[in-house]
Design a protein around this motif. Structure first.
Motif, mmCIF file in Angstrom:
data_model
loop_
_atom_site.group_PDB
_atom_site.id
_atom_site.type_symbol
_atom_site.label_atom_id
_atom_site.label_comp_id
_atom_site.label_asym_id
_atom_site.label_seq_id
_atom_site.Cartn_x
_atom_site.Cartn_y
_atom_site.Cartn_z
ATOM 1 N N TYR A 18 -39.053 -81.681 28.520
ATOM 2 C CA TYR A 18 -39.163 -80.756 27.400
ATOM 3 C C TYR A 18 -38.013 -80.910 26.402
ATOM 4 O O TYR A 18 -36.957 -81.492 26.691
ATOM 5 C CB TYR A 18 -39.236 -79.325 27.911
ATOM 6 N N MET A 57 -43.296 -81.707 22.889
ATOM 7 C CA MET A 57 -42.163 -81.844 23.807
ATOM 8 C C MET A 57 -41.142 -82.893 23.354
ATOM 9 O O MET A 57 -40.493 -83.526 24.154
ATOM 10 C CB MET A 57 -42.646 -82.155 25.225
ATOM 11 N N TRP A 111 -41.804 -87.159 24.060
ATOM 12 C CA TRP A 111 -42.173 -86.502 25.320
ATOM 13 C C TRP A 111 -41.979 -87.412 26.531
ATOM 14 O O TRP A 111 -41.642 -86.943 27.617
ATOM 15 C CB TRP A 111 -43.641 -86.049 25.260
ATOM 16 N N GLY A 163 -43.342 -75.707 24.223
ATOM 17 C CA GLY A 163 -43.066 -76.963 24.893
ATOM 18 C C GLY A 163 -41.612 -77.378 24.797
ATOM 19 O O GLY A 163 -41.292 -78.555 24.902
ATOM 20 N N THR A 164 -40.727 -76.405 24.598
ATOM 21 C CA THR A 164 -39.296 -76.722 24.464
ATOM 22 C C THR A 164 -38.462 -76.269 25.644
ATOM 23 O O THR A 164 -37.306 -76.672 25.763
ATOM 24 C CB THR A 164 -38.720 -76.045 23.206
ATOM 25 N N ASN A 165 -38.981 -75.395 26.514
ATOM 26 C CA ASN A 165 -38.181 -74.745 27.559
ATOM 27 C C ASN A 165 -37.135 -73.797 26.970
ATOM 28 O O ASN A 165 -36.208 -73.384 27.663
ATOM 29 C CB ASN A 165 -37.466 -75.767 28.454
ATOM 30 N N TRP A 169 -49.187 -72.865 27.855
ATOM 31 C CA TRP A 169 -48.927 -73.028 26.428
ATOM 32 C C TRP A 169 -49.453 -71.790 25.701
ATOM 33 O O TRP A 169 -50.219 -71.005 26.274
ATOM 34 C CB TRP A 169 -49.652 -74.248 25.853
ATOM 35 N N HIS A 204 -43.092 -72.567 31.987
ATOM 36 C CA HIS A 204 -43.006 -73.950 32.444
ATOM 37 C C HIS A 204 -41.857 -74.093 33.427
ATOM 38 O O HIS A 204 -40.861 -73.363 33.359
ATOM 39 C CB HIS A 204 -42.721 -74.897 31.269
#
Length: 509
Positions: free
Chosen positions: A135, A84, A102, A181-183, A286, A129
């Motif tokens: 993120y 993230m 993160w 985990g980046t959106n 994830w 998410h």
């Protein structure tokens, strides 16, 4: 296959842990090399990727020396790492600024912008998410809006392990777990989401090639080999984010298997063929290291932190006595807890010392003790802390139970060392708690297995059953379960009843 060993790097928040495993799953050696975190202003949390590289090179050389292993015996290098983050690099892979990690919270305005342009529910169902400043996407948007010169010069956005992989191989790649985990990633299609990227007016070309965690990024270049002390051409398997690596290390490699990491923070995760989309968006998803699986997850902020706080504030005598007799103060606290009855004499603890992410998603929440009486003892408080964490984790577990009925839970992390806490969790959840051989090596072990699968040394991830076998099973007490079920209901009522109070208290923050 020339080499006999797997080298795994775990790029954590405080340092890089380098480990060597043999193909039978034995941990041969481990070295930790720390690096600094920078706090340029309130809410800003950054790290210098050059510090990571120095740590990786230093720990590799020390590891080989201490283990007495030649670089020709390393069959593969693989990675686990913090997730993230947002690091922008140029065409040569040089960092254009420190990485926003993160823990950084500067992107709250960008979070609101994302929710406005995409919608929270739509974003949740694309990415798995909630849309959040935590993120990488919101952090990238912050750089675009606040540091446009850096954004315009950037060639790729990378995470921690991706940067090291580039230094080793020259490749600009990431894996499904880090991408999730980046959106900015379409979870089910396993590709960057054009809908989200376009809605935010971000550059699609900034996002690196996405691969399965087991893919080989390339061989170590001669230049990198000179710096790190490994053999040129040694294959580098991409690996994954620390959460997905921990999932494998805990043995959760088949659909429906469940584990709990009990550390400073804590999370519960399962292996699933499909993402779990909770209607209340309490949990998130994830991609597993196995590209055919997902890892639905719920994370609480202050699990071990709660016990550590209690020890530091209320247990000065135990700390002092522990130093004298050579015992961990937590052992002395456990001894006191064993003298108390389940339910802590009617005392409830709400573990919201740091607000809460999943399952509450309420950063205004505060910690609380409820139910104190004239007969309440310090030991009751200690037991209530452990029980309160267990109740909060049960909220997450209940979400997953509706989709994949959970038969048992593998427990790892520092908290798994204490059998008292493990028994309390088993009794609250009314599920057997399984304690494996390795409790604190799950992330590096997951990365190592990923490397082995990537080069064909292992047929699949099920080899973890040999690497990290179950040593002990904690069986739930049915009578205690009946009591805990009543108190669990009271725990949830107490949280909801304090919502207005939290808001009032936050006026003074």
């Amino acid at each position: 296959m020339a080499g006999q060993y797997i080298l795994a790097h775990d790029l954590g928040t405080s340092g890089n842990k380098a480990t060597i495993y043999d193909f039978k799953g034995n941990l041969c050696a481990s070295v930790l090399c720390e690096y600094p975190t920078y706090y340029p202003q309130d809410g800003f949390v950054e790290q210098d990727p050059n510090d990571w590289w120095r740590a990786v090179c230093s720990s590799t050389k020390r590891l080989l020396q201490e283990a007495g292993i030649r670089n020709t015996e390393i069959a593969v290098v693989s990675f686990s790492a913090q997730m993230m983050g947002c690091l922008l690099v140029d065409h040569c892979g040089e960092a254009l600024r420190k990485m926003i990690i993160w823990a950084d919270t500067r992107s709250v305005e960008q979070e609101a912008e994302m929710i406005d342009k995409i919608g929270m529910e739509r974003g949740y169902h694309i990415t798995g998410h909630r849309l959040s400043a935590s993120y990488g996407g919101a952090k990238l948007l912050w750089i675009k809006e606040n540091e446009p010169d850096i954004y315009d010069k950037a060639y790729k956005m990378l995470n921690a392990k991706d940067y090291i992989i580039h230094r080793l191989t020259g490749a600009f790649v990431t894996d499904y777990s880090d991408a999730s985990g980046t959106n900015l990633f379409d979870l089910e299609r396993k590709m960057w989401s054009e809908e989200i990227v376009n809605a935010l007016d971000l550059r699609m070309d900034l996002l690196p090639e996405v691969h399965a965690s087991t893919d080989i990024a390339g061989g170590i270049t001669p230049e990198a080999a000179m710096e790190i002390g490994l053999l040129a051409g040694t294959p580098v398997v991409i690996g994954g984010g620390d959460g997905s690596c921990a999932c494998v290390g805990a043995g959760v490699v088949e659909e429906g298997k469940t584990y709990n990491v009990l550390g400073s923070s804590s999370w519960i995760s399962i292996a699933s063929k499909t993402p779990v989309f909770d209607p209340a968006m309490r949990t998130f998803n994830w991609v597993h290291l196995d590209p055919d699986l997902y890892t639905p997850c719920g994370t609480m902020q202050a699990a071990g932190y709660s016990l550590n706080w209690f020890k530091n504030v209320f247990c000065k005598d135990e700390i002092k006595e522990g130093k004298v007799i050579g015992k961990n103060p937590y052992q002395l606290i456990d001894k006191q807890i064993l003298q108390t009855a389940p339910g802590a004499n009617g005392l409830l603890y709400l573990p919201y010392l740091l607000g809460e992410r999943s399952p509450r998603w309420n950063f205004q929440a505060k910690g609380a003790f409820i139910g104190m009486k004239i007969t309440t003892t310090k030991a009751d408080f200690a037991r209530a802390v452990l029980e309160g964490v267990g109740y909060n984790l049960k909220v997450i577990l209940d979400v997953f139970d509706k989709t994949y009925p959970v038969s048992d839970v593998v427990l790892i992390g520092g908290g798994a060392k204490g059998e008292v806490w493990a028994q309390i969790l088993a009794d609250i959840w009314q599920k057997p708690v399984l304690i494996p051989r390795y409790l604190e090596e799950a992330t590096s072990m997951g990365a190592a297995i990923c490397g082995g699968v990537g080069i064909g040394a292992f047929p699949n991830f099920s080899v973890i059953k040999q690497f990290n076998s179950i040593n002990k099973t904690i069986v739930p007490n049915l009578k205690n379960g009946e009591l805990y079920n009543k108190l669990y209901k009271a725990f949830n009522v107490a949280y909801n009843g304090l919502l207005d109070t939290y808001n009032m208290l936050n006026m003074n923050d």
